[in-house]
Design a protein around this motif. Structure first.
Motif, short mmCIF file in Angstrom:
data_model
loop_
_atom_site.label_atom_id
_atom_site.label_comp_id
_atom_site.label_asym_id
_atom_site.label_seq_id
_atom_site.Cartn_x
_atom_site.Cartn_y
_atom_site.Cartn_z
N SER A 69 28.02 44.18 46.39
CA SER A 69 28.68 44.08 45.24
C SER A 69 28.48 42.71 44.49
CB SER A 69 29.74 45.13 44.54
OG SER A 69 30.10 45.98 45.34
N GLY A 70 28.68 42.53 43.17
CA GLY A 70 28.79 41.14 42.70
C GLY A 70 29.14 41.36 40.93
N LEU A 71 29.30 40.48 40.69
CA LEU A 71 30.21 40.26 39.49
C LEU A 71 28.44 39.55 38.22
CD1 LEU A 71 32.13 39.91 36.82
CD2 LEU A 71 32.53 37.47 37.20
N GLY A 152 43.76 44.84 43.61
CA GLY A 152 42.01 44.52 43.20
C GLY A 152 41.88 43.28 44.50
N PHE A 153 40.67 42.59 44.29
CA PHE A 153 40.38 41.82 45.02
C PHE A 153 39.81 41.27 44.32
CE2 PHE A 153 38.83 45.17 47.13
CZ PHE A 153 37.25 44.99 46.61
N GLY A 154 38.70 40.46 45.00
CA GLY A 154 37.93 39.43 44.08
C GLY A 154 38.14 38.78 42.85
N TYR A 155 37.59 39.26 41.59
CA TYR A 155 37.42 38.85 40.64
C TYR A 155 37.81 40.36 39.61
CZ TYR A 155 33.41 35.78 41.80
OH TYR A 155 32.52 34.76 42.39
N ASP A 156 38.83 41.24 39.92
CA ASP A 156 39.20 41.74 39.48
C ASP A 156 40.74 41.40 39.04
OD1 ASP A 156 37.91 44.04 41.31
OD2 ASP A 156 39.18 44.55 42.19
N SER A 168 40.79 44.27 35.73
CA SER A 168 41.20 46.28 37.00
C SER A 168 42.25 45.02 37.96
CB SER A 168 39.00 45.33 37.88
OG SER A 168 39.56 45.89 38.86
N ALA A 169 42.82 44.42 37.78
CA ALA A 169 43.90 44.22 38.97
C ALA A 169 44.50 44.73 38.35
CB ALA A 169 44.33 42.62 38.79
N GLN A 170 45.51 45.00 36.95
CA GLN A 170 46.31 45.43 36.45
C GLN A 170 46.40 47.53 36.51
OE1 GLN A 170 45.83 42.79 32.59
NE2 GLN A 170 48.14 42.55 33.30
#
Length: 199
Positions: A69-71, A152-156, A168-170
């Motif tokens: 996965s990636g952004l 979340g994690f990463g770029y969330d 995404s982290a919210q």
């Protein structure tokens, strides 16, 4: 059915276990078998996912699921892409990756900060499986100007979903799993694994 998950990422492991809960599968991380990570030298998400799944299946003798996965950020010509996890260099962390992304987009206005998460999910029944199941999920959004949210994690924390007005982290875990790139790819995998599609 016991399946090995080809990741050492705790965030991914938690998400996969939640997403696979409806199937009668015992999902175990490859770290339980003390095997090394695969060398991800593919040039695309799907290549890397196949490399990881084949590596885990070969060393454990079990069916394996792997994702890459990636952004992809449009103003960065699709970067960080397959290098998302190590975007800030050799000793990359989520925080360092996010800071680098923000610095590169510092002068970019909101409407031009379009991005998407990609997830390529692969399941191999064995290491020599000639027809692995391949599922793709894509999640469109924008890069916010500052991190928001603790889930979340990463770029969330930077991945803004414009129609919801949150990152995404919210999101609550169940909501994220329903609409995320990984949730979409997993939904396709569940369809392919369901008894209806196997007959």
């Amino acid at each position: 059915m016991k399946v090995v998950l080809a990741t050492g990422n705790k965030g991914k492991l938690t998400e996969f276990r939640q997403l696979l809960a409806e199937l009668d599968m015992d999902v175990v991380p490859q770290s339980d078998f003390d095997i090394p990570d695969a060398i991800e030298d593919g040039l695309s998400f799907v290549e890397n996912a196949i490399i990881k799944a084949r590596h885990a299946a070969k060393l454990t003798g079990l069916p394996a699921i792997a994702d890459d996965s990636g952004l992809e950020v449009d103003m960065l010509n699709g970067a960080p892409g397959i290098y998302s996890a190590r975007f800030s260099g050799e000793n990359a962390t989520d925080e360092k990756n996010n800071l680098r992304l923000l610095s590169l987009l510092q002068e970019i206005p909101e409407e031009q900060r379009t991005a998407r998460f990609q997830c390529l999910l692969v399941m191999m029944r064995n290491a020599e499986d000639p027809t692995p199941l391949i599922c793709q999920g894509t999640w469109e959004g924008r890069i916010s100007f500052a991190p928001q949210g603790d889930n979340g994690f990463g770029y969330d924390p930077l991945f803004l979903i414009p129609e919801l007005g949150v990152t995404s982290a919210q999101l609550e875990k169940t909501e994220k799993n329903r609409i995320s790139h990984r949730g979409q790819a997993m939904g396709l995998l569940l369809e392919k694994l369901s008894p209806q599609t196997r007959t």
